[in-house]
Design a protein around this motif. Structure first.
Motif, PDB file in Angstrom:
ATOM      1  N   ALA A   1      55.855   4.554  67.428  1.00 55.12           N
ATOM      2  CA  ALA A   1      55.938   4.866  65.997  1.00 55.12           C
ATOM      3  C   ALA A   1      55.516   6.307  65.741  1.00 55.12           C
ATOM      4  O   ALA A   1      56.139   7.031  64.955  1.00 55.12           O
ATOM      5  CB  ALA A   1      55.064   3.906  65.197  1.00 55.12           C
ATOM      6  N   ILE A   2      54.450   6.736  66.407  1.00 56.11           N
ATOM      7  CA  ILE A   2      53.971   8.115  66.252  1.00 56.11           C
ATOM      8  C   ILE A   2      55.026   9.110  66.724  1.00 56.11           C
ATOM      9  O   ILE A   2      55.323  10.102  66.049  1.00 56.11           O
ATOM     10  CB  ILE A   2      52.647   8.306  67.030  1.00 56.11           C
ATOM     11  N   VAL A   3      55.615   8.835  67.875  1.00 54.57           N
ATOM     12  CA  VAL A   3      56.650   9.720  68.418  1.00 54.57           C
ATOM     13  C   VAL A   3      57.863   9.754  67.498  1.00 54.57           C
ATOM     14  O   VAL A   3      58.475  10.809  67.285  1.00 54.57           O
ATOM     15  CB  VAL A   3      57.057   9.274  69.840  1.00 54.57           C
ATOM     16  N   THR A   4      58.211   8.618  66.915  1.00 53.33           N
ATOM     17  CA  THR A   4      59.358   8.543  66.009  1.00 53.33           C
ATOM     18  C   THR A   4      59.186   9.466  64.810  1.00 53.33           C
ATOM     19  O   THR A   4      60.146  10.073  64.331  1.00 53.33           O
ATOM     20  CB  THR A   4      59.566   7.087  65.521  1.00 53.33           C
ATOM     21  N   LEU A   5      57.953   9.586  64.329  1.00 51.32           N
ATOM     22  CA  LEU A   5      57.686  10.402  63.147  1.00 51.32           C
ATOM     23  C   LEU A   5      57.569  11.891  63.464  1.00 51.32           C
ATOM     24  O   LEU A   5      57.666  12.725  62.562  1.00 51.32           O
ATOM     25  CB  LEU A   5      56.408   9.919  62.458  1.00 51.32           C
ATOM     26  N   GLN A   6      57.351  12.221  64.729  1.00 54.87           N
ATOM     27  CA  GLN A   6      57.254  13.624  65.120  1.00 54.87           C
ATOM     28  C   GLN A   6      58.643  14.256  65.070  1.00 54.87           C
ATOM     29  O   GLN A   6      59.547  13.851  65.784  1.00 54.87           O
ATOM     30  CB  GLN A   6      56.651  13.741  66.522  1.00 54.87           C
ATOM     31  N   SER A   7      58.787  15.235  64.198  1.00 54.10           N
ATOM     32  CA  SER A   7      60.109  15.813  63.949  1.00 54.10           C
ATOM     33  C   SER A   7      59.954  17.200  63.349  1.00 54.10           C
ATOM     34  O   SER A   7      58.864  17.578  62.918  1.00 54.10           O
ATOM     35  CB  SER A   7      60.883  14.923  62.970  1.00 54.10           C
ATOM     36  N   PRO A   8      61.033  17.975  63.299  1.00 53.38           N
ATOM     37  CA  PRO A   8      60.967  19.290  62.649  1.00 53.38           C
ATOM     38  C   PRO A   8      60.534  19.186  61.190  1.00 53.38           C
ATOM     39  O   PRO A   8      59.838  20.064  60.673  1.00 53.38           O
ATOM     40  CB  PRO A   8      62.405  19.803  62.772  1.00 53.38           C
ATOM     41  N   GLU A   9      60.928  18.089  60.508  1.00 53.72           N
ATOM     42  CA  GLU A   9      60.548  17.906  59.102  1.00 53.72           C
ATOM     43  C   GLU A   9      59.036  17.728  58.967  1.00 53.72           C
ATOM     44  O   GLU A   9      58.427  18.214  58.014  1.00 53.72           O
ATOM     45  CB  GLU A   9      61.266  16.693  58.514  1.00 53.72           C
ATOM     46  N   LEU A  10      58.432  17.039  59.933  1.00 56.45           N
ATOM     47  CA  LEU A  10      56.984  16.840  59.899  1.00 56.45           C
ATOM     48  C   LEU A  10      56.251  18.151  60.184  1.00 56.45           C
ATOM     49  O   LEU A  10      55.233  18.458  59.555  1.00 56.45           O
ATOM     50  CB  LEU A  10      56.574  15.782  60.930  1.00 56.45           C
ATOM     51  N   ALA A  11      56.772  18.927  61.112  1.00 53.53           N
ATOM     52  CA  ALA A  11      56.120  20.182  61.502  1.00 53.53           C
ATOM     53  C   ALA A  11      56.298  21.290  60.475  1.00 53.53           C
ATOM     54  O   ALA A  11      55.509  22.238  60.435  1.00 53.53           O
ATOM     55  CB  ALA A  11      56.661  20.635  62.856  1.00 53.53           C
ATOM     56  N   SER A  12      57.311  21.165  59.630  1.00 50.98           N
ATOM     57  CA  SER A  12      57.609  22.216  58.668  1.00 50.98           C
ATOM     58  C   SER A  12      56.505  22.342  57.620  1.00 50.98           C
ATOM     59  O   SER A  12      55.928  21.348  57.182  1.00 50.98           O
ATOM     60  CB  SER A  12      58.945  21.931  57.982  1.00 50.98           C
ATOM     61  N   SER A  13      56.234  23.591  57.209  1.00 54.31           N
ATOM     62  CA  SER A  13      55.256  23.831  56.148  1.00 54.31           C
ATOM     63  C   SER A  13      55.878  23.736  54.759  1.00 54.31           C
ATOM     64  O   SER A  13      55.172  23.742  53.755  1.00 54.31           O
ATOM     65  CB  SER A  13      54.619  25.216  56.320  1.00 54.31           C
ATOM     66  N   ALA A  14      57.213  23.653  54.714  1.00 54.00           N
ATOM     67  CA  ALA A  14      57.914  23.522  53.433  1.00 54.00           C
ATOM     68  C   ALA A  14      57.631  22.149  52.833  1.00 54.00           C
ATOM     69  O   ALA A  14      57.462  21.161  53.553  1.00 54.00           O
ATOM     70  CB  ALA A  14      59.411  23.721  53.616  1.00 54.00           C
ATOM     71  N   VAL A  15      57.556  22.109  51.507  1.00 52.80           N
ATOM     72  CA  VAL A  15      57.271  20.854  50.814  1.00 52.80           C
ATOM     73  C   VAL A  15      58.524  20.361  50.094  1.00 52.80           C
ATOM     74  O   VAL A  15      59.110  21.080  49.288  1.00 52.80           O
ATOM     75  CB  VAL A  15      56.121  21.029  49.799  1.00 52.80           C
ATOM     76  N   HIS A  16      58.922  19.148  50.411  1.00 53.99           N
ATOM     77  CA  HIS A  16      60.083  18.491  49.800  1.00 53.99           C
ATOM     78  C   HIS A  16      59.609  17.192  49.148  1.00 53.99           C
ATOM     79  O   HIS A  16      58.461  16.771  49.363  1.00 53.99           O
ATOM     80  CB  HIS A  16      61.147  18.207  50.865  1.00 53.99           C
ATOM     81  N   PRO A  17      60.460  16.538  48.380  1.00 56.23           N
ATOM     82  CA  PRO A  17      60.035  15.286  47.736  1.00 56.23           C
ATOM     83  C   PRO A  17      59.550  14.221  48.716  1.00 56.23           C
ATOM     84  O   PRO A  17      58.745  13.363  48.352  1.00 56.23           O
ATOM     85  CB  PRO A  17      61.310  14.833  47.005  1.00 56.23           C
ATOM     86  N   TRP A  18      60.034  14.276  49.954  1.00 53.32           N
ATOM     87  CA  TRP A  18      59.655  13.267  50.938  1.00 53.32           C
ATOM     88  C   TRP A  18      58.515  13.714  51.859  1.00 53.32           C
ATOM     89  O   TRP A  18      58.029  12.943  52.684  1.00 53.32           O
ATOM     90  CB  TRP A  18      60.856  12.900  51.805  1.00 53.32           C
ATOM     91  N   THR A  19      58.058  14.950  51.733  1.00 52.91           N
ATOM     92  CA  THR A  19      57.060  15.490  52.661  1.00 52.91           C
ATOM     93  C   THR A  19      55.754  14.698  52.665  1.00 52.91           C
ATOM     94  O   THR A  19      55.206  14.372  53.728  1.00 52.91           O
ATOM     95  CB  THR A  19      56.766  16.964  52.336  1.00 52.91           C
ATOM     96  N   ALA A  20      55.226  14.397  51.496  1.00 56.14           N
ATOM     97  CA  ALA A  20      53.944  13.681  51.407  1.00 56.14           C
ATOM     98  C   ALA A  20      54.026  12.318  52.083  1.00 56.14           C
ATOM     99  O   ALA A  20      53.110  11.925  52.822  1.00 56.14           O
ATOM    100  CB  ALA A  20      53.530  13.533  49.948  1.00 56.14           C
ATOM    101  N   ARG A  21      55.109  11.602  51.850  1.00 58.14           N
ATOM    102  CA  ARG A  21      55.243  10.261  52.431  1.00 58.14           C
ATOM    103  C   ARG A  21      55.374  10.335  53.943  1.00 58.14           C
ATOM    104  O   ARG A  21      54.850   9.485  54.673  1.00 58.14           O
ATOM    105  CB  ARG A  21      56.442   9.537  51.816  1.00 58.14           C
ATOM    106  N   LEU A  22      56.085  11.345  54.455  1.00 58.98           N
ATOM    107  CA  LEU A  22      56.243  11.501  55.899  1.00 58.98           C
ATOM    108  C   LEU A  22      54.901  11.815  56.549  1.00 58.98           C
ATOM    109  O   LEU A  22      54.523  11.216  57.570  1.00 58.98           O
ATOM    110  CB  LEU A  22      57.260  12.605  56.191  1.00 58.98           C
ATOM    111  N   ARG A  23      54.162  12.757  55.976  1.00 61.53           N
ATOM    112  CA  ARG A  23      52.852  13.106  56.523  1.00 61.53           C
ATOM    113  C   ARG A  23      51.875  11.930  56.430  1.00 61.53           C
ATOM    114  O   ARG A  23      51.072  11.698  57.345  1.00 61.53           O
ATOM    115  CB  ARG A  23      52.286  14.317  55.775  1.00 61.53           C
ATOM    116  N   TYR A  24      51.952  11.200  55.329  1.00 56.09           N
ATOM    117  CA  TYR A  24      51.074  10.045  55.142  1.00 56.09           C
ATOM    118  C   TYR A  24      51.363   8.973  56.199  1.00 56.09           C
ATOM    119  O   TYR A  24      50.438   8.404  56.792  1.00 56.09           O
ATOM    120  CB  TYR A  24      51.268   9.471  53.745  1.00 56.09           C
TER     121      TYR A  24
END
Length: 240
Positions: free
Chosen positions: A133-156
């Protein structure tokens, strides 16, 4: 547009109520969705709204049927992630994972692909595969410093998976990052951070304690009145 004007207005009013109530009162929203569905079951938007209302009330089998119907009518793939999550709700995480590997995922926009990643990670956790599950969430979107509507939920989700795996220091870091991106309070990252730091919140005004104090004061007042009456009675007796 495919409905007669009067019917279209009735359907629209019910769909508006679904949208307004689905977060605060999902059961009531579900009721409005059923009315719209009876009025116009051949309209894709109605089937989609009925699906989300059923999903919000954890009627996953019904939601999945409505989403499938809406998808057949519209031909789009936008509902693919939530359909996969319905499979999770029905206790079929393996099916959700299979859907994450289907060609439809490549047709999703970035938000849809992130949502699919969240569902796939959730399915891994359902199966007890925390590291996966942890590996699945590791992605360019997670590493990005840009904030999108889905960023908080992905990091959470990433922080929560780390915590479940016992990686507390990393989890705290990502809960903090989730909080930074959570502009509209879509997660409880602040509460999770406080919990990890051992902070307990106490209501400044406890209604139950206040009511108890008022009751005690009222009882003391009545006792004082009784004593005063007794004293007056004794004085009257002395006079007699």
């Amino acid at each position: 547009m495919s409905l007669p004007k009067g019917l279209a207005e009735d359907v629209a009013r019910n769909l508006v109520m679904v949208a307004q109530l689905i977060d605060e009162d999902p059961e009531k929203a579900y009721g409005y969705s059923r009315v719209a569905l009876r009025l116009a079951s051949r309209v894709a938007a109605v089937r989609e709204a009925a699906g989300f209302a059923a999903y919000a009330t954890q009627k996953y089998s019904e939601a999945l049927a409505e989403f499938r119907a809406a998808r057949r009518m519209s031909g789009g793939v936008e509902l693919w992630p939530v359909m996969a999550d319905c499979e999770r709700g029905l206790g079929r995480p393996e099916r959700a994972l299979a859907m994450a590997g289907e060609p439809e995922v490549q047709k999703l926009d970035k938000a849809g692909q992130v949502e699919m990643r969240l569902v796939a990670a959730g399915a891994r956790r359902d199966m007890g595969q925390l590291d996966a599950a942890i590996v699945t969430l590791q992605s360019p979107e997670l590493a990005s410093s840009a904030v999108h509507p889905w960023t908080a939920r992905l990091r959470y989700a990433y922080a929560d998976a780390l915590l479940a795996a016992g990686r507390e220091s990393e989890a705290r870091e990502w809960f903090a990052k989730a909080l930074e991106a959570d502009k509209d309070g879509s997660t409880d990252a602040s509460d999770r951070l406080a919990e990890m730091d051992g902070v307990e919140f106490v209501d400044a005004f406890d209604e139950s304690e206040d009511e108890a104090e008022e009751t005690e004061e009222s009882e003391d007042s009545r006792e004082a009145d009784v004593v005063e009456l007794d004293d007056e009675g004794d004085r009257d007796g002395d006079k007699g």
